[in-house]
Design an enzyme around this catalytic site. Structure first.
Site, short mmCIF file in Angstrom:
data_model
loop_
_atom_site.label_atom_id
_atom_site.label_comp_id
_atom_site.label_asym_id
_atom_site.label_seq_id
_atom_site.Cartn_x
_atom_site.Cartn_y
_atom_site.Cartn_z
N TYR A 1 1.55 -17.56 18.61
CA TYR A 1 1.70 -16.17 18.15
C TYR A 1 2.32 -15.35 19.26
O TYR A 1 1.83 -15.38 20.39
CB TYR A 1 0.34 -15.57 17.77
CG TYR A 1 0.29 -15.21 16.31
CD1 TYR A 1 1.16 -14.25 15.79
CD2 TYR A 1 -0.62 -15.83 15.45
CE1 TYR A 1 1.13 -13.95 14.43
CE2 TYR A 1 -0.65 -15.52 14.10
CZ TYR A 1 0.24 -14.57 13.60
OH TYR A 1 0.22 -14.28 12.27
N GLU B 1 3.66 -11.79 18.78
CA GLU B 1 4.07 -10.47 18.27
C GLU B 1 4.52 -9.57 19.42
O GLU B 1 3.90 -9.57 20.49
CB GLU B 1 2.91 -9.81 17.52
CG GLU B 1 2.66 -10.45 16.17
CD GLU B 1 1.50 -9.80 15.43
OE1 GLU B 1 0.75 -9.01 16.04
OE2 GLU B 1 1.35 -10.09 14.23
N ASP C 1 27.42 -6.81 7.85
CA ASP C 1 26.62 -8.01 7.59
C ASP C 1 27.58 -9.20 7.60
O ASP C 1 28.27 -9.46 6.62
CB ASP C 1 25.91 -7.86 6.24
CG ASP C 1 25.15 -9.10 5.84
OD1 ASP C 1 25.22 -10.12 6.56
OD2 ASP C 1 24.48 -9.07 4.78
N THR D 1 23.06 -14.09 9.31
CA THR D 1 22.21 -15.27 9.23
C THR D 1 22.65 -16.21 10.35
O THR D 1 23.75 -16.07 10.89
CB THR D 1 22.38 -16.02 7.89
OG1 THR D 1 23.77 -16.34 7.74
CG2 THR D 1 21.93 -15.18 6.72
N LYS E 1 24.65 -20.32 8.40
CA LYS E 1 25.85 -20.55 7.57
C LYS E 1 26.96 -21.09 8.48
O LYS E 1 26.77 -22.15 9.05
CB LYS E 1 26.19 -19.26 6.83
CG LYS E 1 25.06 -18.89 5.86
CD LYS E 1 25.28 -17.63 5.06
CE LYS E 1 24.07 -17.36 4.17
NZ LYS E 1 24.15 -16.04 3.49
N ARG F 1 17.77 -22.01 9.81
CA ARG F 1 17.64 -20.95 8.83
C ARG F 1 17.02 -19.72 9.50
O ARG F 1 15.93 -19.81 10.07
CB ARG F 1 16.68 -21.48 7.75
CG ARG F 1 16.74 -20.92 6.40
CD ARG F 1 16.35 -21.99 5.38
NE ARG F 1 17.55 -22.74 5.09
CZ ARG F 1 18.56 -22.26 4.36
NH1 ARG F 1 18.49 -21.08 3.79
NH2 ARG F 1 19.64 -22.98 4.17
C1 LIG Z 1 23.25 -15.21 2.93
C2 LIG Z 1 23.42 -13.76 3.07
C3 LIG Z 1 22.32 -12.92 3.30
C4 LIG Z 1 20.87 -13.37 3.19
O1 LIG Z 1 20.47 -14.39 3.98
P1 LIG Z 1 19.07 -15.14 3.67
O2 LIG Z 1 18.80 -15.88 4.92
O3 LIG Z 1 19.31 -15.98 2.46
O4 LIG Z 1 18.04 -14.08 3.41
C5 LIG Z 1 22.55 -11.57 3.52
N1 LIG Z 1 23.80 -11.09 3.49
C6 LIG Z 1 24.88 -11.86 3.24
C7 LIG Z 1 26.25 -11.24 3.24
C8 LIG Z 1 24.72 -13.21 3.01
O5 LIG Z 1 25.79 -13.96 2.76
#
Ligand SMILES: *Cc1c(COP(=O)(O)O)cnc(C)c1O
Length: 424
Positions: A54, A56, A201, A227, A230, A236
């Protein structure tokens, strides 16, 4: 990875599932644009004793004792991410991309009812950019922008017009199914005109951004989320970054205690490993191949007469529009699966079909490129897909055999032989 011998003896059912999933990943072609295959080093970091701790709070400012060692892992992750993205501040604790966005909204100082602008999900945005079924659409007043009906690309004049009319506090740019580059400087200019904060994002494109293939959101965007699993090819998870110190404290407070409790220290360690890998010259080459493979896929499909939205791609993904064949995304996703290609149905701009049916399929090259797919292999794959799309009665068994033969040339995780072929 370890032999998983303890898992096999304690829980044979879950063990069998992991082996069956390994076999599935090894024996199909993964073209879901948001997926990738991490290195064994990243996976090993995920399976460590760091899961027990933990922690935090922030490094050196924790609410629990005994954090001095995991602090080192988090500091390494932070320092490497700063170097990788050229960010001033990084928080590596978000459990996912969605959590990173939720925390970014809070860091931007949004209150329920405030106006936000984001890209429409059906035009290539993300659920967390204002979809009515997501927190972002439930608690804020959402103004959505889409793509131009003719060009199928972002129309910055229209985005500016909407911003001036609705005066949003936050403008989100970034997409999950848009194949073209995003002009972050123009988003910033629009935001400055109305006094809004820009959140980029870059979940899908972060691997391309760090390799210099897609322009960087820095220094234009106030807040940047991504993220890590990807194109970046890590575990993840998510991270939040900022261009300067203005939002640094707010980002940390929003992540914890704002929306999360204890961070996942094993995943943070794995993020650090992935960032180290992404800093290497090999990763730059990898990202270049991802983009080149997407180009080859798009141009070969187009030469065969398949329609691609926007007429091509600048990134790692493309969206096929099956309207000319009068086929649906749903049926083509299923047909692709039958021949051994995993992909997802996707709406096309101004789709007349529902999100459950759609008129398109999104294809991405990050996972196949990790397997080693090169230009000739990508071209061969594009021809198999074109046959599946265009032939009156596609010969499924033959197409499946061609896909299998192609996949066998590029083994995935050859170190990990599936130990059991038990059906689950
Ligand atoms: C995949 C994605 C997310 C969310 O990611 P998670 O890990 O699935 O919550 C947010 N914004 C965009 C543009 C994405 O492609």
């Amino acid at each position: 990875m370890s032999s998983l011998s303890h898992l096999a003896s304690v829980d044979p059912e879950i063990y069998a599932i992991t082996q069956a999933e390994l076999t599935r990943q090894q024996s199909t072609l993964e073209m879901i644009a948001s997926e990738n295959f991490t290195s064994l080093a990243v996976m090993e970091a995920c399976g460590t004793v760091l899961t027990n701790k933990y922690a935090e709070g922030q490094p050196a400012k924790r609410y629990y004792a005994g954090c001095e060692i995991v602090d080192k892992a988090e500091n390494l992750a932070i320092e490497r991410a700063k170097q990788l993205f050229g960010a001033f501040h990084v928080n590596v604790q978000p459990h996912s991309g969605a959590q990173a966005n939720m925390a970014a909204f809070m860091a931007a100082g949004l209150k329920a009812g405030d106006t936000i602008m984001g890209m429409d999900l059906s035009h290539g945005g993300h659920l967390t950019h204002g979809s009515p079924v997501n927190f972002s659409g439930m608690y804020y007043n959402v103004v959505s922008y889409g793509v131009d009906a003719q060009t199928e690309r972002l129309n910055y004049d229209e985005i500016r017009r909407l911003a001036v009319e609705h005066q949003p506090k936050l403008i989100i740019c970034g997409t999950s199914a848009y194949p073209r580059n995003i002009d972050f400087a123009r988003f910033r200019a629009i935001a400055d005109a109305v006094g809004a904060i820009v959140l980029a994002d870059i979940s899908h494109i972060s691997g391309l951004v760090v390799a210099g293939i897609h322009p960087s959101p820095f220094p234009h965007c106030h807040l940047v989320t991504t993220t890590t699993h990807k194109t970046l090819r890590g575990p993840r998870g998510g991270i939040i970054m900022s261009a300067d110190e203005t939002y640094a404290k707010a980002i940390d407070k929003a992540t914890f205690p704002g929306i999360q409790g204890g961070p996942l220290m094993h995943i943070i360690a794995a993020k650090a490993v992935a960032f180290k890998e992404a800093l290497s010259p090999e990763f730059k080459e990898y990202a270049q191949h991802v983009a080149e493979n997407a180009q080859i896929l798009a141009s070969t499909l187009q030469e065969r007469g398949v329609k691609i939205t926007t007429g091509g791609t600048d990134t790692h993904l493309l969206v096929i529009d099956f309207t000319p064949q009068d086929k649906t995304g749903k049926e083509m996703q299923q047909l692709f699966e039958e021949i051994g290609v995993t992909a997802n149905k996707n709406t096309v701009p101004n789709d007349t079909r529902s999100p459950f049916v759609t008129s398109g399929v999104r294809l991405g090259t990050p996972a196949l490129t990790t397997r080693g797919f090169d230009a000739p292999a990508m071209k061969a794959l594009a021809h198999i897909l074109a046959d599946a799309i265009l032939l009156e009665n596609p010969p499924l068994a033959e197409l499946k055999a061609r896909i299998e033969a192609l996949g066998e040339q590029f083994p995935l995780y050859p170190e990990l032989l599936a130990k059991s072929q038990v059906a689950v």
